[in-house]
Design a protein around this motif. Structure first.
Motif, PDB file in Angstrom:
ATOM      1  N   CYS A  88      26.086 -28.343 -34.756  1.00  0.00           N
ATOM      2  CA  CYS A  88      26.353 -27.890 -33.381  1.00  0.00           C
ATOM      3  C   CYS A  88      27.472 -28.696 -32.738  1.00  0.00           C
ATOM      4  O   CYS A  88      28.309 -28.145 -32.020  1.00  0.00           O
ATOM      5  N   THR A  89      27.479 -30.017 -33.016  1.00  0.00           N
ATOM      6  CA  THR A  89      28.543 -30.868 -32.461  1.00  0.00           C
ATOM      7  C   THR A  89      29.913 -30.424 -32.942  1.00  0.00           C
ATOM      8  O   THR A  89      30.869 -30.331 -32.162  1.00  0.00           O
ATOM      9  N   TYR A  90      30.025 -30.127 -34.258  1.00  0.00           N
ATOM     10  CA  TYR A  90      31.317 -29.710 -34.804  1.00  0.00           C
ATOM     11  C   TYR A  90      31.770 -28.379 -34.198  1.00  0.00           C
ATOM     12  O   TYR A  90      32.925 -28.233 -33.777  1.00  0.00           O
ATOM     13  N   VAL A 144      37.609 -28.183 -27.705  1.00  0.00           N
ATOM     14  CA  VAL A 144      38.987 -28.654 -27.890  1.00  0.00           C
ATOM     15  C   VAL A 144      39.964 -27.480 -27.878  1.00  0.00           C
ATOM     16  O   VAL A 144      41.046 -27.558 -27.297  1.00  0.00           O
ATOM     17  N   GLY A 145      39.565 -26.379 -28.529  1.00  0.00           N
ATOM     18  CA  GLY A 145      40.432 -25.202 -28.503  1.00  0.00           C
ATOM     19  C   GLY A 145      40.659 -24.685 -27.095  1.00  0.00           C
ATOM     20  O   GLY A 145      41.778 -24.314 -26.724  1.00  0.00           O
ATOM     21  N   THR A 148      45.911 -29.890 -37.884  1.00  0.00           N
ATOM     22  CA  THR A 148      45.944 -29.498 -36.478  1.00  0.00           C
ATOM     23  C   THR A 148      45.240 -30.538 -35.623  1.00  0.00           C
ATOM     24  O   THR A 148      44.305 -31.225 -36.085  1.00  0.00           O
ATOM     25  N   LEU A 149      45.680 -30.656 -34.378  1.00  0.00           N
ATOM     26  CA  LEU A 149      45.036 -31.582 -33.450  1.00  0.00           C
ATOM     27  C   LEU A 149      43.598 -31.165 -33.198  1.00  0.00           C
ATOM     28  O   LEU A 149      42.700 -32.011 -33.072  1.00  0.00           O
ATOM     29  N   ARG A 150      43.365 -29.868 -33.154  1.00  0.00           N
ATOM     30  CA  ARG A 150      42.001 -29.371 -32.959  1.00  0.00           C
ATOM     31  C   ARG A 150      41.083 -29.823 -34.094  1.00  0.00           C
ATOM     32  O   ARG A 150      39.969 -30.303 -33.869  1.00  0.00           O
ATOM     33  N   GLY A 151      41.562 -29.696 -35.345  1.00  0.00           N
ATOM     34  CA  GLY A 151      40.764 -30.126 -36.486  1.00  0.00           C
ATOM     35  C   GLY A 151      40.542 -31.618 -36.512  1.00  0.00           C
ATOM     36  O   GLY A 151      39.441 -32.091 -36.840  1.00  0.00           O
ATOM     37  N   ARG A 152      41.567 -32.392 -36.171  1.00  0.00           N
ATOM     38  CA  ARG A 152      41.429 -33.849 -36.187  1.00  0.00           C
ATOM     39  C   ARG A 152      40.454 -34.326 -35.120  1.00  0.00           C
ATOM     40  O   ARG A 152      39.625 -35.213 -35.371  1.00  0.00           O
ATOM     41  N   LEU A 153      40.548 -33.751 -33.916  1.00  0.00           N
ATOM     42  CA  LEU A 153      39.604 -34.144 -32.867  1.00  0.00           C
ATOM     43  C   LEU A 153      38.182 -33.748 -33.241  1.00  0.00           C
ATOM     44  O   LEU A 153      37.225 -34.494 -32.974  1.00  0.00           O
ATOM     45  N   LEU A 181      37.033 -33.535 -36.287  1.00  0.00           N
ATOM     46  CA  LEU A 181      36.604 -34.469 -37.328  1.00  0.00           C
ATOM     47  C   LEU A 181      36.214 -35.819 -36.726  1.00  0.00           C
ATOM     48  O   LEU A 181      35.212 -36.426 -37.140  1.00  0.00           O
ATOM     49  N   VAL A 182      36.987 -36.289 -35.757  1.00  0.00           N
ATOM     50  CA  VAL A 182      36.655 -37.557 -35.099  1.00  0.00           C
ATOM     51  C   VAL A 182      35.312 -37.446 -34.378  1.00  0.00           C
ATOM     52  O   VAL A 182      34.460 -38.345 -34.466  1.00  0.00           O
ATOM     53  N   ALA A 183      35.111 -36.338 -33.665  1.00  0.00           N
ATOM     54  CA  ALA A 183      33.839 -36.150 -32.956  1.00  0.00           C
ATOM     55  C   ALA A 183      32.677 -36.069 -33.942  1.00  0.00           C
ATOM     56  O   ALA A 183      31.604 -36.644 -33.712  1.00  0.00           O
ATOM     57  N   LEU A 184      32.886 -35.368 -35.079  1.00  0.00           N
ATOM     58  CA  LEU A 184      31.819 -35.253 -36.077  1.00  0.00           C
ATOM     59  C   LEU A 184      31.499 -36.617 -36.690  1.00  0.00           C
ATOM     60  O   LEU A 184      30.319 -36.969 -36.870  1.00  0.00           O
ATOM     61  N   THR A 185      32.532 -37.388 -37.010  1.00  0.00           N
ATOM     62  CA  THR A 185      32.301 -38.718 -37.592  1.00  0.00           C
ATOM     63  C   THR A 185      31.586 -39.633 -36.610  1.00  0.00           C
ATOM     64  O   THR A 185      30.640 -40.347 -36.969  1.00  0.00           O
ATOM     65  N   THR A 186      32.016 -39.610 -35.361  1.00  0.00           N
ATOM     66  CA  THR A 186      31.366 -40.441 -34.341  1.00  0.00           C
ATOM     67  C   THR A 186      29.909 -40.047 -34.149  1.00  0.00           C
ATOM     68  O   THR A 186      29.008 -40.902 -34.079  1.00  0.00           O
ATOM     69  N   ALA A 187      29.667 -38.728 -34.082  1.00  0.00           N
ATOM     70  CA  ALA A 187      28.286 -38.264 -33.916  1.00  0.00           C
ATOM     71  C   ALA A 187      27.432 -38.632 -35.120  1.00  0.00           C
ATOM     72  O   ALA A 187      26.256 -39.006 -34.975  1.00  0.00           O
ATOM     73  N   ALA A 188      28.022 -38.548 -36.332  1.00  0.00           N
ATOM     74  CA  ALA A 188      27.250 -38.906 -37.534  1.00  0.00           C
ATOM     75  C   ALA A 188      26.869 -40.380 -37.528  1.00  0.00           C
ATOM     76  O   ALA A 188      25.726 -40.743 -37.844  1.00  0.00           O
ATOM     77  N   LEU A 189      27.809 -41.245 -37.165  1.00  0.00           N
ATOM     78  CA  LEU A 189      27.496 -42.673 -37.098  1.00  0.00           C
ATOM     79  C   LEU A 189      26.424 -42.956 -36.045  1.00  0.00           C
ATOM     80  O   LEU A 189      25.477 -43.723 -36.275  1.00  0.00           O
ATOM     81  N   LEU A 190      26.580 -42.332 -34.880  1.00  0.00           N
ATOM     82  CA  LEU A 190      25.609 -42.554 -33.812  1.00  0.00           C
ATOM     83  C   LEU A 190      24.228 -42.051 -34.213  1.00  0.00           C
ATOM     84  O   LEU A 190      23.209 -42.739 -33.991  1.00  0.00           O
ATOM     85  N   MET A 191      24.175 -40.873 -34.831  1.00  0.00           N
ATOM     86  CA  MET A 191      22.873 -40.321 -35.223  1.00  0.00           C
ATOM     87  C   MET A 191      22.245 -41.136 -36.343  1.00  0.00           C
ATOM     88  O   MET A 191      21.015 -41.280 -36.402  1.00  0.00           O
TER      89      MET A 191
END
Length: 466
Positions: free
Chosen positions: A182-184, A191-192, A18-23, A25-35
């Protein structure tokens, strides 16, 4: 290669569909790298800060010890003070390269003592860390003298500082985990909520396309992205509606055009079954039915070809079609009532043979048939069909002496499904004239009505010459 392909396939299976899940996941990955970057940078800064704090503590202690060291005489002397025991803790005093005092707990030849000796030998403001299971920070403070200079080396256990650094690292990791969770969650919720209008628009578009609705999304009260999506969906709905209209039009035109040959077949069969017939009459009936069936096949081929767009390419049609024979066949099959006389008028016989239209015979028949059928249907006593050649075209006039077309209805004459008087006693769906005009225009011709002709009605067909 196979392992890489299997790994890629496994990764694709793990990717949300789903687009919701992919977005999310992208937000979670970006936040993980930034953190991760922020956590590493924060802890590096904190380690540096704690080290500076330790160095400042050591320098302050060394400055306090230097006040007890006298280098003004020929020898270096250590003065006794009230806080002598406190000052002697983790303090080494060197006169030149000779060790004068050391902490009671420091053993001669230990790794710590050797590190202190090396630091004192440098004779400058130097700090270093002595390794081991309990790291110690060392700082040296030189004391200039008249004869011999002295050096004070102070030590500080780094265990409390390292404990503070470890606590900060653990706390930052726990905070990162909480923030990622919390970000996820917040990303999925956001997104939903953001995609909810898209789902609503998709459901509406599906519903509207199924029934060919005139409703559209438009661009008002929509964000830019949704407005662009609405424009795209509106264009798609317009195309779907056009297809549905063309489908309904083709169905209506087939029904309209096939009605006459079907009526002939039914009438011949009813007449043949009414009473016993001779072999000659039976063969005549069969010929009529066969002719009607061929006419139906021609009608279907012509309309289907036009629906597929073949009629838009006149080059695929024969170069020329004799107009007079086509008119003759149509007048034979039109079946006018006894009260109506149908006359075919042409110019001289030589010119009549030169009447050639640049369209297929079947297409010419489909253009002419609705006009002849209407003329015979509404004429009082006479229908005149005339054909003549014009520069680059062939003109065919169909004139009747009927009631004509009401003035208020002239502008709706060629609109599909419209009839001037639905209660005039004649069957019809209002599709013949629109079909004739559409087919004529498809090959570069025209079907027009002369509103100034009286009495009766006159329709003119203009077809490119062959």
């Amino acid at each position: 290669m196979n392992r890489a392909h299997r790994a890629f396939c496994a990764l694709r299976r793990l990717t949300p569909r789903t687009l919701r899940g992919r977005l999310s996941l992208v937000a979670l990955t970006t936040a993980a790298l930034l953190m991760t970057v922020l956590t590493v940078a924060f802890n590096a800064v904190m380690d540096e800060h704690l080290q500076h704090q330790a160095d400042a503590e050591l320098r302050n202690r060394a400055a306090a010890v230097t006040t007890t060291v006298d280098t003004s005489g020929p020898r270096v002397r250590v003065l006794e003070t009230v806080n002598d025991r406190l000052l002697d803790t983790n303090v080494w005093i060197y006169a030149g390269s000779r060790l004068m005092e050391k902490p009671p707990s420091a053993a001669v030849g230990s790794p710590l003592t050797r590190a202190v000796d090396r630091l004192a030998a440098q004779r400058g403001h130097v700090c270093a860390t002595a390794g081991g299971h309990r790291p110690v920070r060392l700082c040296s403070q030189p004391i200039p003298g008249r004869a011999v200079g002295a050096t004070v080396v102070t030590a500080l256990d780094l265990a409390p500082y390292r404990s503070s650094a470890d606590t900060l690292l653990l706390g930052s990791l726990v905070l990162d985990a909480v923030m990622l969770g919390c970000t996820y969650v917040l990303t999925r919720l956001a997104v939903g909520r953001a995609l909810r209008p898209v789902r609503t628009m998709t459901d509406q578009a599906t519903q509207w396309s199924a029934v060919g609705s005139d409703d559209r999304f438009g661009t008002e009260d929509h964000p830019v992205e949704l407005a662009r999506l609405g424009i795209s969906l509106d264009a798609l709905l317009d195309r779907i509606r056009t297809v549905l209209v063309h489908e309904q039009q083709l169905t209506g035109e087939l029904s309209h055009e096939l009605r006459t040959p079907l009526t002939r077949i039914v009438m011949e069969l009813d007449w043949w079954r009414a009473r016993p017939r001779t072999d000659a009459q039976t063969r005549a009936t069969q010929e009529v039915i066969a002719e009607a069936a061929r006419s139906m096949r021609t009608i279907c081929d012509t309309l289907l070809d036009d629906a597929r767009g073949y009629a838009l390419h006149p080059a695929s049609a024969p170069a020329a079609t004799d107009v007079v024979p086509v008119l003759g066949r149509l007048l034979e099959h039109v079946g006018p009532p006894d009260r109506v006389k149908v006359t075919l008028e042409t110019e001289t016989e030589t010119e009549a043979r030169a009447l050639e239209a640049g369209v297929a015979p079947a297409l010419l028949e489909r253009i002419l048939s609705p006009l002849l059928a209407n003329a015979v249907r509404y004429a009082r006593s006479r229908v005149i069909v005339s054909a003549r050649r014009l520069p680059g075209a062939v003109r065919i006039d169909v004139v009747d002496d009927g009631p004509g077309v009401p003035e208020v209805f002239v502008h709706e004459l060629f609109q599909p499904g419209r009839r001037a008087d639905t209660g005039d006693g004649h069957d019809g769906a209002g599709l013949g004239l629109p079909l004739a005009r559409r087919l004529a225009r498809a090959v570069g011709g025209e079907v027009s009505f002369d509103p100034g002709h009286a009495p009766g009605a006159r329709f003119t067909i203009s077809i490119p010459a062959g």
